[in-house]
Motif scaffolding. Structure first.
Motif, short mmCIF file in Angstrom:
data_model
loop_
_atom_site.label_atom_id
_atom_site.label_comp_id
_atom_site.label_asym_id
_atom_site.label_seq_id
_atom_site.Cartn_x
_atom_site.Cartn_y
_atom_site.Cartn_z
N ASN A 1 0.82 -1.21 0.00
CA ASN A 1 0.00 0.00 0.00
C ASN A 1 0.85 1.26 0.00
O ASN A 1 0.45 2.28 -0.55
CB ASN A 1 -0.95 0.00 1.20
CG ASN A 1 -2.20 -0.81 0.93
OD1 ASN A 1 -2.39 -1.36 -0.15
ND2 ASN A 1 -3.06 -0.88 1.92
N ASP A 2 2.01 1.21 0.61
CA ASP A 2 2.91 2.37 0.61
C ASP A 2 3.56 2.58 -0.76
O ASP A 2 3.86 3.71 -1.14
CB ASP A 2 3.99 2.20 1.68
CG ASP A 2 3.44 2.30 3.09
OD1 ASP A 2 2.28 2.77 3.25
OD2 ASP A 2 4.15 1.91 4.04
N LEU A 3 3.79 1.50 -1.50
CA LEU A 3 4.41 1.61 -2.82
C LEU A 3 3.43 2.08 -3.90
O LEU A 3 3.83 2.72 -4.87
CB LEU A 3 5.00 0.26 -3.25
CG LEU A 3 6.25 -0.21 -2.53
CD1 LEU A 3 6.54 -1.67 -2.87
CD2 LEU A 3 7.44 0.66 -2.89
N LEU A 4 2.17 1.76 -3.75
CA LEU A 4 1.19 2.03 -4.81
C LEU A 4 1.04 3.50 -5.18
O LEU A 4 0.95 3.80 -6.38
CB LEU A 4 -0.16 1.43 -4.44
CG LEU A 4 -0.22 -0.08 -4.64
CD1 LEU A 4 -1.54 -0.63 -4.14
CD2 LEU A 4 0.01 -0.47 -6.07
N GLN B 1 -9.43 -0.11 0.77
CA GLN B 1 -10.16 -1.24 1.35
C GLN B 1 -9.22 -2.18 2.10
O GLN B 1 -9.59 -2.69 3.16
CB GLN B 1 -10.90 -2.01 0.26
CG GLN B 1 -12.10 -1.29 -0.30
CD GLN B 1 -12.75 -2.07 -1.43
OE1 GLN B 1 -12.51 -3.25 -1.63
NE2 GLN B 1 -13.59 -1.37 -2.20
N VAL B 2 -8.03 -2.41 1.56
CA VAL B 2 -7.07 -3.26 2.25
C VAL B 2 -6.69 -2.63 3.59
O VAL B 2 -6.65 -3.30 4.62
CB VAL B 2 -5.81 -3.51 1.39
CG1 VAL B 2 -4.71 -4.19 2.20
CG2 VAL B 2 -6.14 -4.35 0.16
N SER C 1 -7.13 -7.55 -0.95
CA SER C 1 -5.77 -7.71 -1.45
C SER C 1 -5.74 -8.48 -2.76
O SER C 1 -5.00 -8.14 -3.69
CB SER C 1 -4.90 -8.42 -0.41
OG SER C 1 -3.63 -8.69 -0.93
N ASP C 2 -6.54 -9.52 -2.86
CA ASP C 2 -6.59 -10.32 -4.09
C ASP C 2 -7.10 -9.48 -5.27
O ASP C 2 -6.58 -9.55 -6.37
CB ASP C 2 -7.46 -11.56 -3.90
CG ASP C 2 -6.84 -12.56 -2.94
OD1 ASP C 2 -5.60 -12.53 -2.74
OD2 ASP C 2 -7.60 -13.38 -2.37
N ALA C 3 -8.12 -8.67 -5.01
CA ALA C 3 -8.63 -7.78 -6.05
C ALA C 3 -7.58 -6.76 -6.46
O ALA C 3 -7.39 -6.45 -7.64
CB ALA C 3 -9.90 -7.09 -5.57
N LEU C 4 -6.85 -6.25 -5.48
CA LEU C 4 -5.79 -5.29 -5.75
C LEU C 4 -4.67 -5.92 -6.57
O LEU C 4 -4.15 -5.31 -7.50
CB LEU C 4 -5.25 -4.73 -4.43
CG LEU C 4 -4.21 -3.62 -4.52
CD1 LEU C 4 -4.70 -2.45 -5.35
CD2 LEU C 4 -3.83 -3.16 -3.12
#
Length: 186
Positions: free
Chosen positions: A45-48, A75-76, A89-92
């Motif tokens: 999430n920090d890299l995105l 959402q994660v 996470s899977d959707a991401l």
């Protein structure tokens, strides 16, 4: 006779203590294994945001895809249970794969060292998430076996230990990919 009763009582107490401590250790290992997944999800999430900004800078990429990544990232972060976190996470993960696939259409983006570095970091993080999921399920399995096998199941029942849930693979990821080599010979 009193020594025999004392000896048996001592063995029972020792058994309960050892079993209880083993169950607590298993429960804590399950929590630790989930924590490792959580750490990797946070890292991703920090890299995105950096990936999204890099893509925006190079490509006139459809904004709905980038907005979807941002929403899934939120959402994660907002998930309150492992199951919720893994579903988001899977959707991401699927959405990130789509960004990498579309990047093929933008040579400048693909050649960017910043994008390449972010892509490599995210790929490494995805691999760590996958490994952590496997480890989590192994630890959960060991813990749940202790809860269900005799005689530790007696101690588990007395002290109210509950089974942990496995992380499941979403149904859409279980489908076999379609491979078609028919157009290669043409």
């Amino acid at each position: 006779m009193p020594w025999i009763i004392l000896g048996i009582s001592t063995l029972i107490v020792l058994f309960v203590i050892v079993s209880y401590n083993s169950l607590v250790r298993g429960r804590m290992q399950t929590k630790e294994a989930w924590s490792q997944i959580d750490v990797q999800l946070k890292r991703r999430n920090d890299l995105l945001p950096n990936l999204i900004e890099t893509v925006k800078g190079y490509a006139k990429y459809e904004s709905s895809t980038l907005e979807k990544v941002t929403e899934l990232r939120r959402q994660v972060a907002a998930a309150t249970t492992p199951a919720e976190a893994m579903k988001a996470s899977d959707a991401l993960t699927r959405q990130i794969s789509g960004i990498f696939a579309v990047a093929e259409n933008y040579p400048d983006l693909k050649a960017s060292s910043n994008f390449a570095h972010l892509q490599e970091e995210l790929t490494n993080t995805e691999n760590k998430i996958s490994y952590s999921r496997q480890l989590y399920n192994s630890v959960v399995s060991n813990y749940n076996v202790k809860l269900e096998t005799f005689p530790s199941n007696l101690v588990a029942a007395i002290f109210g230990f509950k089974a942990a849930d496995f992380l499941q693979t979403p149904e859409e990821e279980k489908a076999l990919p379609k491979v078609d080599f028919s157009s290669l010979g043409e």
